[in-house]
Structures are given as C-alpha cells and as structure tokens.
Design an enzyme around this catalytic site. Structure first.
Site, PDB file in Angstrom:
ATOM      1  N   HIS A   1       1.092  -1.007   0.164  1.00 23.42           N
ATOM      2  CA  HIS A   1       0.013   0.118  -0.159  1.00 23.42           C
ATOM      3  C   HIS A   1       0.913   1.136   0.048  1.00 23.42           C
ATOM      4  CE1 HIS A   1      -4.090  -1.902   0.850  1.00 23.42           C
ATOM      5  NE2 HIS A   1      -2.779  -3.332   2.020  1.00 23.42           N
TER       6      HIS A   1
ATOM      7  N   TYR B   1       3.106  -5.125   9.751  1.00 24.72           N
ATOM      8  CA  TYR B   1       3.555  -3.442   9.719  1.00 24.72           C
ATOM      9  C   TYR B   1       4.398  -3.439  10.620  1.00 24.72           C
ATOM     10  CZ  TYR B   1      -0.909  -4.442   7.299  1.00 24.72           C
ATOM     11  OH  TYR B   1      -2.237  -5.244   6.533  1.00 24.72           O
TER      12      TYR B   1
END
Ligand code: HEM
Length: 370
Positions: free
Chosen positions: A72, A343
C-alpha cells in the site's frame, strides 16, 4: 579485589567455587538474553516465517523504495470525524460508539502494492485506513480493503502468494504455472480469487466500500462479546468505472479525483458492523459471511480534508490492526498477529530511511489539521 571478584561483584572473602558459580550464573543470563534475541529474530529457525522474511519478500518483489510502506505504498492522507449513531453502544463499550459522540479521525487512502509511483488503475485493490482519536490518548487504528474477502487464509499462504503472483518482467504478468501451483495447494484461495474477480469496480475511492475482512470481537459494558466484521459503506451511490477515466493521462487520477470531490464537500461512509453467527468462520478471511447476518449502522465517518503525505502526518503512522480501544479485541484469525508483526517491521525499516516525496501531489484542502 581480583578481576573475577570485580566481574561478579563478589566480596573478597568468597571461595573460588562460589566465584565460578556466580560467573556461571552471569554467563547463563547473557546466553539466555542473546538466545531470546536470536529466537525473536528468527536466526535459530531459518525455515520459520518471520515478519522480517515477509517484508524481505515484499522488497524482493517490488524492488527497493526507501522511506515508503512495503505494501500500500502509494497513498494520500485525510482527516475528518466519526459521528456515532448510538447503534453500536450496546455491542461495544468503546467511547466512540456512545450516542452523539463525535470523534476526530485521521487516515489514509491507498492502492495495494509496493510501488509508490505506479500509475493508478481501477482494478488495483484500494484501501481506507483510519485512526480514531478517542479521549485520553486511546486510539482505534483500522486498515480496510475494497474486496469482499481476503485472498489467503494464513501468513504462510500470503508469503507463497506474493511470489506466485510476481509479475514476469518479460510479460508484465505472473507466471501462469506458478499461479496454478499456488491455487492447487490453496483451494480456499482459488475460491476467494473468483469472488474478488467478480466484484463491482466503482469509479473511485469516494463511492467504494472498504471492509475489515478479518474478524474482531466487540466487548459490551457487561462483558458480553460479539464476533464482528465491519465495512465502511459510502453514502454516495456507487457508479461503475468508465473507459474515459482510464484513458486519462493523469497517472494519479483516482487520488486526484478524491481530492477534487473533497474540495466540493465532505465524503461520508457509514460504519456497518456485521454480527457473526456462531457457525461463521472467525479464523478464515477467505470466507464471506452469509448476507443474512444481522448488521448495525453504528455511525458515519465524515472526511473533510486531504493532504499529501509528508513529515508528521499519515506517512509516519503504522495502521496496526491490533491498536484497539477498550471495547474491541482481536479474534483468532491468524492474519491479525501476522499483520501486526509485518506492519511493525515495514514501519521500522521505512522510519530509518531517507524520504522522497509521494507521487500524489495534492493541494491541501483546509478544514482540519492533519
Ligand atoms: C498476512 C497478511 C498480511 C500482510 C503480511 C500484510 C502486509 C502489509 C504491510 C507490510 C503493509 C505496510 C505497513 C506499513 O508500512 O505501515 C500493509 C499495509 C496495509 N494492509 Fe496489509 N497485510 C496483510 C493482510 C491484510 C489484510 C487482511 C488487510 C485487510 C483489510 C490488509 C490491509 C492493509 C491496509 C489497508 C494497508 C495500508 C495501511 C496504510 O494506509 O498505512 N492487509 N500490509
């Protein structure tokens, strides 16, 4: 005092045996600490999947893009508020669900994939990540994608799929044999891919629906827990993508369109919570939940501002799905802890790297500080 006594802190009167026992204890402590680090780093188990290996694989597939998210990567920051309807208060004690409560929100729209300068394409998976700023520093961070189900059930399948779907530099498409072998080994992913392919592709971010995909649990004030998934459903009616859109020369047309819509006025999404029945899978994000499941509209997110990624705004945030306020907890879905770990690894790497400006150059829309 002898050197041994200096090292062990032993008093001069200790016997050599006692000194060596103390040294042994110190050695065991040092070895144990080093072992714990080696275990956490995955060095003792080179075959195991770790967050470092997952993020290495993103880098292997996409090439190095220092300073950017490993997935992303291309995005735009946003800000606004959440207006609670009160409908969620009986399900979760989180303060943002109290009737009439207004909670400041910041966030990020993005396109899936690790290429920060890729040209926008309507079929690329879009995301909406939100950060609800509750009183007393409490936060809810949530990342949501515009697909009906997730393509894999486990972190191991995610890792394998990244490689199987890697575009061949000669054709720009994945190797069909590699994909075939992946789907043969993961029949649940073949079913999910068919559902994802069949989805309606809308014209942009503003008329798109974004889903949690993973299951969570809402915890009520009386301790009662409800298995949930949620979706951010646009107030604006969805329009289909059009060939005229894709023919535009603007490589950022999806982001630019969203910023232009916000310049005209706020964009709103309703937060619709689907209540899972006991039979529904909480640990398999490839499975849709039956549409007859009850759902509750708990309020709406109102986005009033956008701003290009820059120092100190959504660029420097990790939308870890397990940053949750009291009243929401994770489920047994194995993707959740894998996401949290990966993440964090992606964030740690990018935080230490030099930064280039985002490809999305937005004219800031005033209204809320990001
Ligand atoms: C094991 C499975 C998954 C892995 C390894 C993975 C990996 C990643 C990584 C490394 C990032 C960049 C994080 C950063 O640097 O801040 C990311 C971003 C993101 N992922 Fe995942 N992901 C997984 C599953 C999912 C699922 C199930 C969803 C469901 C909606 C999701 C939604 C998102 C979103 C929305 C972002 C962008 C957040 C932002 O704008 O910062 N991911 N993912």
């Amino acid at each position: 005092m002898s050197l041994l006594n200096d090292l062990t802190g032993a008093s001069p009167g200790l016997s050599p045996r006692a000194v060596f026992l103390r040294l042994g204890a110190i050695g065991a402590l040092v070895a144990g600490t080093a072992g714990a680090f080696a275990y956490a780093g995955g060095w003792l188990s080179p075959g195991d999947l770790t967050q470092a290996r997952i993020v290495d694989r993103f880098e292997q597939i996409n090439g190095p893009h220092p300073g950017f998210r490993r997935n992303h990567a291309k995005g735009l920051c946003l800000a606004g508020r959440f207006e609670s309807s009160g409908g969620g208060a009986r399900l979760s004690k989180a303060s943002l669900f109290a009737a009439g409560q207004v909670t400041p929100v910041t966030g990020r729209i993005a396109l899936a994939g690790g290429q920060p300068s890729a040209a926008d394409a309507v079929a690329t998976v879009r995301s909406l990540a939100l950060r609800f700023h509750l009183p007393d520093g409490e936060e809810w961070r949530t990342g949501n994608n515009d697909i009906p189900v997730f393509p894999v059930r486990t972190p191991e399948a995610f890792y394998a799929q990244l490689l199987a779907a890697k575009p061949d530099p000669a054709t720009g498409k994945p190797d069909p044999e590699a994909l075939k072998a992946f789907f043969a080994a993961h029949p649940e992913s073949a079913k999910a891919a068919a559902l994802i392919k069949a989805r309606t592709i809308t014209s942009g971010f503003a008329d798109d629906t974004f889903r949690s995909l993973n299951a969570f649990r809402f915890v009520a004030a009386d301790g009662n827990e409800t298995l949930v998934r949620w979706a951010f459903v646009p107030e604006q009616a969805a329009t289909a993508e059009s060939p005229a859109q894709t023919a535009r020369a603007d490589k950022n047309f999806l982001f630019d369109d969203f910023a232009a819509v916000i310049r005209q006025g706020p964009v709103r999404w309703h937060l619709v919570v689907t209540l899972g029945a006991p039979k529904e899978a909480s640990a398999d994000a490839t499975l849709p939940w039956p549409s007859e499941g009850a759902s509750v509209d708990v309020g709406r997110v109102v986005v009033t501002a956008t701003e290009a990624e820059a120092s100190g705004n959504c660029r420097d945030v990790n939308f870890d799905p397990l940053v949750l306020p009291a009243g929401i907890v994770g489920s047994d879905d194995p993707l959740l802890s894998a996401r949290s770990a990966a993440y964090s690894q992606s964030f740690t790497r990018r935080a230490g790297e030099p930064k280039a400006p985002s490809a999305v150059h937005d004219t800031p829309v005033s209204g809320a500080g990001l």
